[in-house]
Write a protein that holds these residues in place. Structure first.
Motif, PDB file in Angstrom:
ATOM      1  N   ILE A 124       0.871  -1.172   0.000  1.00 32.84           N
ATOM      2  CA  ILE A 124       0.000   0.000   0.000  1.00 32.84           C
ATOM      3  C   ILE A 124       0.908   1.223   0.000  1.00 32.84           C
ATOM      4  CG2 ILE A 124      -1.657   1.322   1.366  1.00 32.84           C
ATOM      5  CD1 ILE A 124      -2.843  -1.324   2.269  1.00 32.84           C
ATOM      6  N   ASP A 125       0.702   2.095  -0.948  1.00 31.44           N
ATOM      7  CA  ASP A 125       1.656   3.182  -1.183  1.00 31.44           C
ATOM      8  C   ASP A 125       1.257   4.442  -0.432  1.00 31.44           C
ATOM      9  OD1 ASP A 125       3.550   4.887  -2.092  1.00 31.44           O
ATOM     10  OD2 ASP A 125       2.852   4.943  -4.171  1.00 31.44           O
ATOM     11  N   PHE A 126       1.869   4.615   0.757  1.00 33.13           N
ATOM     12  CA  PHE A 126       1.752   5.872   1.488  1.00 33.13           C
ATOM     13  C   PHE A 126       2.992   6.739   1.281  1.00 33.13           C
ATOM     14  CE2 PHE A 126      -1.412   4.601   5.113  1.00 33.13           C
ATOM     15  CZ  PHE A 126      -2.429   4.543   4.169  1.00 33.13           C
ATOM     16  N   ALA A 127       3.901   6.309   0.386  1.00 31.98           N
ATOM     17  CA  ALA A 127       5.147   7.049   0.173  1.00 31.98           C
ATOM     18  C   ALA A 127       4.974   8.178  -0.835  1.00 31.98           C
ATOM     19  CB  ALA A 127       6.255   6.099  -0.292  1.00 31.98           C
ATOM     20  N   THR A 128       3.943   8.113  -1.657  1.00 24.22           N
ATOM     21  CA  THR A 128       3.690   9.180  -2.616  1.00 24.22           C
ATOM     22  C   THR A 128       2.367   9.851  -2.275  1.00 24.22           C
ATOM     23  OG1 THR A 128       2.606   7.645  -4.148  1.00 24.22           O
ATOM     24  CG2 THR A 128       4.946   8.020  -4.463  1.00 24.22           C
ATOM     25  N   ALA A 129       2.192  11.058  -2.772  1.00 21.66           N
ATOM     26  CA  ALA A 129       0.962  11.808  -2.502  1.00 21.66           C
ATOM     27  C   ALA A 129       0.398  12.375  -3.795  1.00 21.66           C
ATOM     28  CB  ALA A 129       1.226  12.924  -1.496  1.00 21.66           C
ATOM     29  N   ALA A 130       0.493  11.556  -4.865  1.00 24.62           N
ATOM     30  CA  ALA A 130      -0.034  11.989  -6.154  1.00 24.62           C
ATOM     31  C   ALA A 130      -1.562  11.971  -6.134  1.00 24.62           C
ATOM     32  CB  ALA A 130       0.484  11.073  -7.262  1.00 24.62           C
ATOM     33  N   LEU A 131      -2.156  12.890  -6.864  1.00 23.84           N
ATOM     34  CA  LEU A 131      -3.615  12.957  -6.942  1.00 23.84           C
ATOM     35  C   LEU A 131      -4.109  12.186  -8.163  1.00 23.84           C
ATOM     36  CD1 LEU A 131      -2.769  15.693  -5.344  1.00 23.84           C
ATOM     37  CD2 LEU A 131      -5.116  16.378  -5.843  1.00 23.84           C
ATOM     38  N   PRO A 132      -5.279  11.578  -8.069  1.00 23.60           N
ATOM     39  CA  PRO A 132      -5.835  10.894  -9.236  1.00 23.60           C
ATOM     40  C   PRO A 132      -6.242  11.893 -10.308  1.00 23.60           C
ATOM     41  CG  PRO A 132      -7.463  10.980  -7.471  1.00 23.60           C
ATOM     42  CD  PRO A 132      -6.169  11.502  -6.893  1.00 23.60           C
ATOM     43  N   SER A 133      -6.259  11.432 -11.555  1.00 27.55           N
ATOM     44  CA  SER A 133      -6.672  12.297 -12.656  1.00 27.55           C
ATOM     45  C   SER A 133      -8.153  12.641 -12.547  1.00 27.55           C
ATOM     46  CB  SER A 133      -6.404  11.596 -13.983  1.00 27.55           C
ATOM     47  OG  SER A 133      -6.900  12.363 -15.067  1.00 27.55           O
ATOM     48  N   LEU A 134      -8.498  13.834 -13.020  1.00 28.56           N
ATOM     49  CA  LEU A 134      -9.902  14.208 -13.143  1.00 28.56           C
ATOM     50  C   LEU A 134     -10.448  13.671 -14.465  1.00 28.56           C
ATOM     51  CD1 LEU A 134      -9.821  17.940 -11.935  1.00 28.56           C
ATOM     52  CD2 LEU A 134     -10.271  15.878 -10.592  1.00 28.56           C
ATOM     53  N   LEU A 458      -6.811   8.839  -1.637  1.00 21.77           N
ATOM     54  CA  LEU A 458      -6.850   7.417  -1.946  1.00 21.77           C
ATOM     55  C   LEU A 458      -8.247   6.883  -1.665  1.00 21.77           C
ATOM     56  CD1 LEU A 458      -3.488   6.351  -0.215  1.00 21.77           C
ATOM     57  CD2 LEU A 458      -3.895   6.514  -2.677  1.00 21.77           C
ATOM     58  N   PRO A 459      -8.628   5.750  -2.249  1.00 18.99           N
ATOM     59  CA  PRO A 459      -9.933   5.172  -1.948  1.00 18.99           C
ATOM     60  C   PRO A 459     -10.060   4.861  -0.455  1.00 18.99           C
ATOM     61  CG  PRO A 459      -8.980   4.133  -3.890  1.00 18.99           C
ATOM     62  CD  PRO A 459      -7.899   4.991  -3.287  1.00 18.99           C
ATOM     63  N   PRO A 460     -11.250   5.020   0.126  1.00 17.60           N
ATOM     64  CA  PRO A 460     -11.443   4.753   1.559  1.00 17.60           C
ATOM     65  C   PRO A 460     -10.968   3.365   1.979  1.00 17.60           C
ATOM     66  CG  PRO A 460     -13.365   5.862   0.663  1.00 17.60           C
ATOM     67  CD  PRO A 460     -12.483   5.556  -0.504  1.00 17.60           C
ATOM     68  N   ALA A 461     -11.199   2.357   1.150  1.00 19.39           N
ATOM     69  CA  ALA A 461     -10.778   1.001   1.511  1.00 19.39           C
ATOM     70  C   ALA A 461      -9.259   0.905   1.621  1.00 19.39           C
ATOM     71  CB  ALA A 461     -11.301   0.000   0.482  1.00 19.39           C
ATOM     72  N   THR A 462      -8.561   1.597   0.716  1.00 19.39           N
ATOM     73  CA  THR A 462      -7.098   1.595   0.762  1.00 19.39           C
ATOM     74  C   THR A 462      -6.600   2.314   2.017  1.00 19.39           C
ATOM     75  OG1 THR A 462      -7.005   1.599  -1.657  1.00 19.39           O
ATOM     76  CG2 THR A 462      -5.007   2.248  -0.481  1.00 19.39           C
ATOM     77  N   LEU A 463      -7.203   3.442   2.353  1.00 19.13           N
ATOM     78  CA  LEU A 463      -6.831   4.156   3.575  1.00 19.13           C
ATOM     79  C   LEU A 463      -7.075   3.287   4.801  1.00 19.13           C
ATOM     80  CD1 LEU A 463      -8.218   7.745   2.847  1.00 19.13           C
ATOM     81  CD2 LEU A 463      -5.817   7.065   2.985  1.00 19.13           C
TER      82      LEU A 463
END
Length: 492
Positions: A124-134, A458-463
């Protein structure tokens, strides 16, 4: 890092620990996980031939494992022909693994791009903080017709150091509409905000120049300035952004060449520079001879509706960096520099040494996307606070002793650990399937290692899954310290 014998590089234990994030196996004996991770770094060249690895005890402390585990891992690597031990000089990567094509100093993989080298992490990637595309990115990009492409390809040879004229005009109009009069000659299009930072660093700085940065600040900026041989000096930042009073005090003790600030939305804290501090900062530019670089990459991700343009002003020594990546999508790889024409011309020449311009197709899409910037900001305002609430609710339930600075924008939470340090915790978290960045990488002097940055776009399930695993790692960290922990991950 210190040069040894004119060829080998000494890698400190904490640096190796950060380089290992996202590498190696995630199950099996712990010494094998460690040896596989180091083998991957060696085979990729990020631990190059003759590199000196940390002593077993130091690496064990950094990784929160026993010294026995590191000894076993090093032995496995020696048996596989990757390491050698020299009497009196420690453990090294074998020097006969092939002649290096690229300088050793460029192969040390502890840098801001490390998390993007090999695609998505298995963890699970908490190392990056990229935003999803619109979604509107796909809508706008798919609206281009064959006639649009023919017009673009037939009217230009495809190389344009300054950027597509239409895009420069559109960005200039955006600034002007927001109260900062701007001409196309004051805009330089870049391949993302990181390239913009690199150009500013190379164009404005010489070895030994003083650079003042916020504490904490964007990791990529620290690396860009460090590569020029500049002397970095941190100044405190809080919930209202850069502490301008502290900056004033620092300016009395010396004259820096450059001051780097994130006035719009700050990475990693999500702070927004208050109006009073913005005005005082602008006055300081008039009173002192430094270049003010305002990185507005996260503009448009604020939780409250703000001014049309985030620029601090049009002073001849203010350089503003902008980006399409956070507001729209990182895959566009487009950013820009706003500065007076003389600076833009100089930086365009610097850019031409390595790059003849950004994709004109992406720039054509960007021209049209900027017509939707208000809608894009509104969508970020409607979605990002929900992710923040999900993350803080999970932290309050599962890690109630952790504290944080409430962000006013962006996609990450700057979290303070109640004890210990995030470098060691990050290694334990990997064994539970969570990739985490220690706060020290966001600091000019490494003093923020009692913090970490957690993404919430991130999606709630991933968080939920990530924080559950992180809480388990934290409990183990508290209970066992530097004792070996055998964990078999079940990563989905």
């Amino acid at each position: 890092m210190d040069l040894l014998d004119g060829s080998g590089l000494r890698f400190p234990a904490d640096q190796v620990a950060r380089m290992m994030v996202g590498t190696g196996a995630r199950s099996g004996p712990l010494y094998r996980q460690l040896s596989d991770s180091l083998a991957e770094l060696i085979d990729r060249g990020e631990l190059p031939p003759s590199a000196v690895l940390p002593p077993e005890r130091a690496l064990a402390t950094a990784l929160t494992v026993s010294r026995t585990t590191v000894v076993a891992a090093y032995q496995a690597l020696r048996e596989s022909g990757r390491l050698e031990r020299r009497q009196g000089s420690g453990t090294r990567v074998r020097a006969d693994r092939g002649r290096e094509t690229v300088s050793n100093s460029l192969l040390a993989g502890d840098h801001a791009a490390s998390q993007f080298l090999d695609g998505p992490l298995a963890t699970i990637d908490f190392a990056t903080a990229a935003l999803p595309s619109l979604d509107l990115v796909a809508d706008v990009a798919s609206s281009l017709t064959r006639d649009d492409y023919l017009r673009l390809t037939s009217s230009h040879h495809g190389y344009h150091l300054r950027g597509l004229t239409a895009l420069r005009e559109r960005i200039a109009r955006w600034y002007s509409d927001g109260g900062v009069p701007t001409t196309p000659e004051e805009i330089l299009i870049t391949s993302g905000a990181q390239q913009a930072l690199e150009l500013v660093a190379r164009g404005c700085l010489h070895p030994g120049d003083g650079v003042i940065v916020e504490q904490p600040t964007y990791r990529g900026a620290l690396e860009a300035f460090s590569r020029t041989g500049s002397r970095l000096r941190p100044v405190r930042a809080d919930e209202d952004g850069l502490d301008v009073r502290s900056l004033e005090t620092l300016l009395r003790t010396g004259s820096p060449r450059l001051v780097y600030v994130q006035a719009a939305v700050h990475n990693p804290t999500g702070a927004v520079l208050s109006e009073d501090r913005r005005q005082r900062l602008a006055r300081l530019v008039d009173q002192h001879e430094f270049v003010l670089v305002d990185d507005t990459s996260l503009a448009g991700t604020g939780f409250a509706e703000g001014p049309g343009t985030p620029a601090l002003g049009s002073h001849e020594r203010i350089v503003t960096i902008g980006s399409m990546s956070k507001l729209f999508w990182g895959g566009l790889r487009l950013g820009w520099i706003r500065a007076v024409p003389q600076v833009v011309s100089r930086l365009a020449q610097v850019r031409g040494i390595t790059d003849l311009g950004s994709s004109l197709v992406a720039q054509e899409v960007a021209v049209r996307l900027l017509d939707h910037s208000s809608a894009a900001s509104a969508e970020r305002r409607s979605t990002l606070p929900g992710g923040l609430r999900t993350l803080t609710d999970l932290l309050a339930t599962q890690l109630p002793d952790w504290t944080w600075q409430q962000p006013r924008g962006g996609a990450s939470l700057w979290v303070r650990l109640p004890q210990g340090d995030a470098t060691h915790l990050a290694q334990l978290a990997l064994r539970y399937g969570v990739a985490l960045l220690p706060g020290s990488v966001f600091s000019a002097d490494g003093s923020t290692d009692n913090h970490t940055r957690l993404p919430f776009a991130l999606p709630p399930a991933t968080l939920h899954s990530g924080i559950t695993r992180l809480a388990q790692a934290w409990q183990t960290y508290l209970e066992r310290g530097a004792v070996d922990v055998t964990v078999t991950s079940t990563i989905t």
